[in-house]
Design a protein around this motif. Structure first.
Motif, mmCIF file in Angstrom:
data_model
loop_
_atom_site.group_PDB
_atom_site.id
_atom_site.type_symbol
_atom_site.label_atom_id
_atom_site.label_comp_id
_atom_site.label_asym_id
_atom_site.label_seq_id
_atom_site.Cartn_x
_atom_site.Cartn_y
_atom_site.Cartn_z
ATOM 1 N N THR A 104 -25.421 47.519 -20.774
ATOM 2 C CA THR A 104 -24.155 48.313 -21.141
ATOM 3 C C THR A 104 -22.850 47.299 -21.048
ATOM 4 O O THR A 104 -22.803 46.484 -19.890
ATOM 5 C CB THR A 104 -23.687 49.413 -20.350
ATOM 6 N N ASP A 130 -34.018 50.861 -17.686
ATOM 7 C CA ASP A 130 -33.600 52.076 -17.842
ATOM 8 C C ASP A 130 -34.390 52.959 -16.868
ATOM 9 O O ASP A 130 -35.500 52.634 -16.485
ATOM 10 C CB ASP A 130 -34.083 52.459 -19.264
ATOM 11 N N ARG A 166 -27.566 55.764 -17.836
ATOM 12 C CA ARG A 166 -27.395 56.798 -18.840
ATOM 13 C C ARG A 166 -28.179 58.020 -18.466
ATOM 14 O O ARG A 166 -29.262 57.868 -18.193
ATOM 15 C CB ARG A 166 -27.410 56.195 -20.214
ATOM 16 N N SER A 168 -28.923 62.051 -19.911
ATOM 17 C CA SER A 168 -29.039 62.904 -20.922
ATOM 18 C C SER A 168 -29.044 64.481 -20.182
ATOM 19 O O SER A 168 -30.237 64.809 -19.701
ATOM 20 C CB SER A 168 -29.951 62.901 -22.095
ATOM 21 N N HIS A 229 -34.579 57.204 -25.796
ATOM 22 C CA HIS A 229 -33.584 58.398 -26.077
ATOM 23 C C HIS A 229 -33.782 58.762 -27.548
ATOM 24 O O HIS A 229 -33.813 60.127 -27.778
ATOM 25 C CB HIS A 229 -32.246 57.937 -25.595
ATOM 26 N N PHE A 266 -26.600 52.391 -28.909
ATOM 27 C CA PHE A 266 -25.837 53.024 -27.985
ATOM 28 C C PHE A 266 -24.333 52.251 -28.282
ATOM 29 O O PHE A 266 -24.219 51.225 -28.635
ATOM 30 C CB PHE A 266 -26.207 52.329 -26.531
ATOM 31 N N HIS A 287 -25.037 61.592 -24.342
ATOM 32 C CA HIS A 287 -25.316 61.114 -22.845
ATOM 33 C C HIS A 287 -24.137 60.792 -22.250
ATOM 34 O O HIS A 287 -22.882 60.730 -22.654
ATOM 35 C CB HIS A 287 -26.366 59.962 -22.938
ATOM 36 N N LEU A 289 -22.611 58.197 -19.086
ATOM 37 C CA LEU A 289 -22.733 56.720 -18.179
ATOM 38 C C LEU A 289 -22.009 57.139 -17.039
ATOM 39 O O LEU A 289 -21.077 57.375 -17.064
ATOM 40 C CB LEU A 289 -21.746 55.696 -19.071
#
Length: 320
Positions: A104, A130, A166, A168, A229, A266, A287, A289
């Protein structure tokens, strides 16, 4: 002269943000410093790494090659730093602050503000996989990956004090006990299309708009979270897409234009010539952060203040 680690980190920041100014904001340095690093990298290698125009800064073919090398080397360097952090620092008063993040552009902001808040600390940023938090959709993406480690494993294996992940609300289970968090940003997945695509130019898209489309996904560990995702979201929505694979972001953008396909991303993707990005509006593609820390850890006393600072800076950084 030799290539320096910071040269590679600057190159990665430029690739993530798409502009020298965006890279400077993300890294917490001035734009002249970014320019000097890129010029140093180009002098040492004898290659032209960036093409600059009114759209921003785009990697050349040589720049993409350098970025692949950077993405191979930087995790190894971070791993080496992590190994060193397992030993007690020679100065007992020195604080080690280990920060891990999924890929990110917010990571440089987190480290810059952490240094400002903890000036005596040795800040050690690293990119981590992830995090798979036992996703509510059953766990595995269409490419057979499990999405990564659990959050407790992430802190235990990487010996972290803070993490940027991240999450969701639809696809992921709640965070485990003993962890606190603060929201850095709320974001939607984006879809990149060629400017002449039937979906280009709309203010927003729904997953149903992608039914029957060819979608380009990038392979490799760095993009595992995006693949997890997106494939979980389209499966949950009952949308049928044809998946094609690319080796990196630039090849994926080129293929999206060549086959008139769609490119999930993203925020914030680096600009690509001929590609426009549109947000998806579905709840399943939304989602957050998050900045995460252990509630019983040393960072608990000041992590909320860090999150406030990063949230404001990240909002101002934007895509350009």
């Amino acid at each position: 002269m030799n290539i320096e680690i910071q040269d590679l980190r600057v190159l990665r920041a430029v690739a993530d943000t798409g502009t020298l100014a965006g890279a400077a904001r993300a890294l917490g340095i001035d734009q002249a410093g970014v320019t000097r690093r890129i010029q140093h990298l180009e002098r040492v290698t004898g290659l032209v790494a960036l093409h600059r125009d009114h759209q921003g800064a785009r990697l050349t073919a040589a720049g993409r090659l350098l970025l692949r090398c950077a993405d191979e080397l930087l995790p190894r360097i971070d791993h080496l730093l992590a190994a060193g952090s397992r030993q007690d620092p020679p100065d007992p008063s020195a604080e080690r602050l280990r920060i891990g993040a999924v890929p990110t552009p917010a990571l440089p902001l987190v480290t810059a503000h952490a240094r400002a808040l903890r000036p005596s600390a040795v800040v050690e940023p690293r990119t981590v996989p992830d995090v798979c938090r036992e996703p509510a959709d059953g766990g595995h993406g269409e490419d057979g990956e499990d999405g990564g480690e659990t959050l407790p494993e992430l802190f235990r294996v990487h010996r972290l004090d803070l993490a940027v992940i991240r999450h969701s609300a639809v696809l992921d289970a709640p965070l485990p006990e003993r962890f606190d968090c603060a929201v850095l940003a709320e974001e939607n997945l984006l879809v990149g299309t060629a400017t002449g695509h039937r979906l280009a130019g709309r203010p927003g898209l729904a997953l149903t708009d992608l039914d029957g489309e060819t979608c380009l996904l990038v392979g490799g560990r760095r993009h595992a979270g995006l693949r997890r995702h997106f494939t979980a979201a389209v499966r949950r929505a009952g949308v049928r897409v044809a998946l094609h694979w690319a080796s990196d972001e630039h090849e994926a953008a080129a293929l999206a234009c060549a086959v008139n396909g769609a490119l999930p991303a993203f925020p914030f993707p680096a600009p690509a010539a001929g590609v426009v990005h549109t947000p998806l509006s579905d709840a399943v593609t939304r989602h957050r952060l998050l900045l995460v820390w252990r509630s019983d850890g040393g960072a608990a006393a000041w992590a909320p203040r860090l999150a406030d600072l990063v949230r404001e800076a990240y909002r101002g950084a934007g895509p350009g």
